[in-house]
Design a protein around this motif. Structure first.
Motif, PDB file in Angstrom:
ATOM      1  N   LEU A 218      26.925 -28.203  69.892  1.00  0.00           N
ATOM      2  CA  LEU A 218      27.762 -27.056  70.675  1.00  0.00           C
ATOM      3  C   LEU A 218      27.360 -27.726  72.057  1.00  0.00           C
ATOM      4  O   LEU A 218      28.468 -27.505  73.020  1.00  0.00           O
ATOM      5  N   VAL A 219      26.178 -28.124  72.392  1.00  0.00           N
ATOM      6  CA  VAL A 219      26.280 -28.433  73.792  1.00  0.00           C
ATOM      7  C   VAL A 219      26.959 -29.775  74.140  1.00  0.00           C
ATOM      8  O   VAL A 219      27.536 -29.722  75.203  1.00  0.00           O
ATOM      9  N   ALA A 220      27.238 -30.663  73.195  1.00  0.00           N
ATOM     10  CA  ALA A 220      28.187 -31.805  73.502  1.00  0.00           C
ATOM     11  C   ALA A 220      29.430 -31.570  73.656  1.00  0.00           C
ATOM     12  O   ALA A 220      30.248 -31.992  74.462  1.00  0.00           O
TER      13      ALA A 220
ATOM     14  N   ALA B 244      30.629 -28.438  74.662  1.00  0.00           N
ATOM     15  CA  ALA B 244      30.893 -27.349  75.527  1.00  0.00           C
ATOM     16  C   ALA B 244      32.068 -27.425  76.364  1.00  0.00           C
ATOM     17  O   ALA B 244      32.650 -26.493  76.798  1.00  0.00           O
ATOM     18  N   HIS B 245      32.013 -28.771  77.017  1.00  0.00           N
ATOM     19  CA  HIS B 245      33.070 -29.185  78.018  1.00  0.00           C
ATOM     20  C   HIS B 245      34.302 -28.940  77.494  1.00  0.00           C
ATOM     21  O   HIS B 245      35.556 -28.639  78.399  1.00  0.00           O
ATOM     22  N   ALA B 246      34.449 -29.159  76.124  1.00  0.00           N
ATOM     23  CA  ALA B 246      36.224 -29.024  75.565  1.00  0.00           C
ATOM     24  C   ALA B 246      36.038 -28.149  74.363  1.00  0.00           C
ATOM     25  O   ALA B 246      36.470 -29.026  73.340  1.00  0.00           O
ATOM     26  N   PRO B 247      35.808 -26.937  74.365  1.00  0.00           N
ATOM     27  CA  PRO B 247      35.602 -26.367  73.110  1.00  0.00           C
ATOM     28  C   PRO B 247      36.956 -26.139  72.383  1.00  0.00           C
ATOM     29  O   PRO B 247      37.871 -25.846  72.977  1.00  0.00           O
ATOM     30  N   SER B 248      36.531 -25.974  70.972  1.00  0.00           N
ATOM     31  CA  SER B 248      37.739 -25.676  70.123  1.00  0.00           C
ATOM     32  C   SER B 248      37.208 -24.399  69.292  1.00  0.00           C
ATOM     33  O   SER B 248      36.190 -24.512  68.737  1.00  0.00           O
TER      34      SER B 248
ATOM     35  N   VAL C 156      32.900 -23.812  62.868  1.00  0.00           N
ATOM     36  CA  VAL C 156      32.370 -24.643  61.665  1.00  0.00           C
ATOM     37  C   VAL C 156      30.837 -24.991  61.968  1.00  0.00           C
ATOM     38  O   VAL C 156      29.960 -25.079  61.281  1.00  0.00           O
ATOM     39  N   VAL C 157      30.686 -25.260  63.399  1.00  0.00           N
ATOM     40  CA  VAL C 157      29.370 -25.823  63.726  1.00  0.00           C
ATOM     41  C   VAL C 157      28.381 -24.453  63.746  1.00  0.00           C
ATOM     42  O   VAL C 157      27.190 -24.617  63.025  1.00  0.00           O
TER      43      VAL C 157
ATOM     44  N   THR D 171      28.139 -23.001  78.186  1.00  0.00           N
ATOM     45  CA  THR D 171      27.151 -24.127  78.114  1.00  0.00           C
ATOM     46  C   THR D 171      25.997 -23.896  78.452  1.00  0.00           C
ATOM     47  O   THR D 171      24.985 -24.272  77.875  1.00  0.00           O
ATOM     48  N   ALA D 172      25.624 -23.083  79.267  1.00  0.00           N
ATOM     49  CA  ALA D 172      24.500 -22.558  79.719  1.00  0.00           C
ATOM     50  C   ALA D 172      23.623 -21.825  78.328  1.00  0.00           C
ATOM     51  O   ALA D 172      22.441 -22.277  78.289  1.00  0.00           O
TER      52      ALA D 172
END
Length: 137
Positions: A13-15, A17-21, A27-28, A104-105
């Motif tokens: 999720l952190v990885a 976060a810059h382009a979430p789907s 799923v995650v 992201t935070a």
């Protein structure tokens, strides 16, 4: 095992976060929930087995109370964190950049909590309780 799944899921999720789907986050989060399920019951059993029969109810109640309190406080803390980034206004006035920054935070904060939880699991004693003098009834 459960702590590893939770940490891996939060790291994903952190990885992303810059382009979430939405689908990928769902799923995650499904896997994170499974990891939490794999973590909750063994942790409760470990806590119960660390005391004698006469104290198991207290340990179980304390575990459930701590879980409920942690959930409530966690939601409040991470909600406050996100709101501090979002600032004043409503959901329609926020831009995508602020929403990504807030999520992201929160993801980073939850990852930190997951790591601390894993360390607590590793630190749990592996010794059986002293012999119960009253016996199980």
């Amino acid at each position: 095992m459960g702590a590893v799944v939770v940490i891996a899921g939060m790291s994903v999720l952190v990885a992303i976060a810059h382009a979430p789907s939405v689908a990928l986050v769902a799923v995650v989060c499904f896997f994170i929930g499974g990891g939490m399920g794999l973590l909750a019951l063994p942790t409760l059993i470990a806590a119960q087995s660390s005391v004698g029969w006469a104290e198991r109810g207290v340990v179980t109640g304390s575990n459930m109370f701590a879980r409920s309190l942690g959930s409530a406080v966690g939601v409040a803390i991470f909600g406050a964190l996100a709101n501090s980034i979002f600032g004043p206004g409503d959901v329609h006035s926020l831009g995508p950049a602020l929403i990504k920054a807030g999520s992201t935070a929160v993801f980073i904060g939850v990852l930190a909590v997951a790591v601390v939880t894993a360390l607590a699991v590793v630190a749990m004693p592996r010794t059986p309780p002293a012999a119960d003098t009253q016996g199980a009834q």
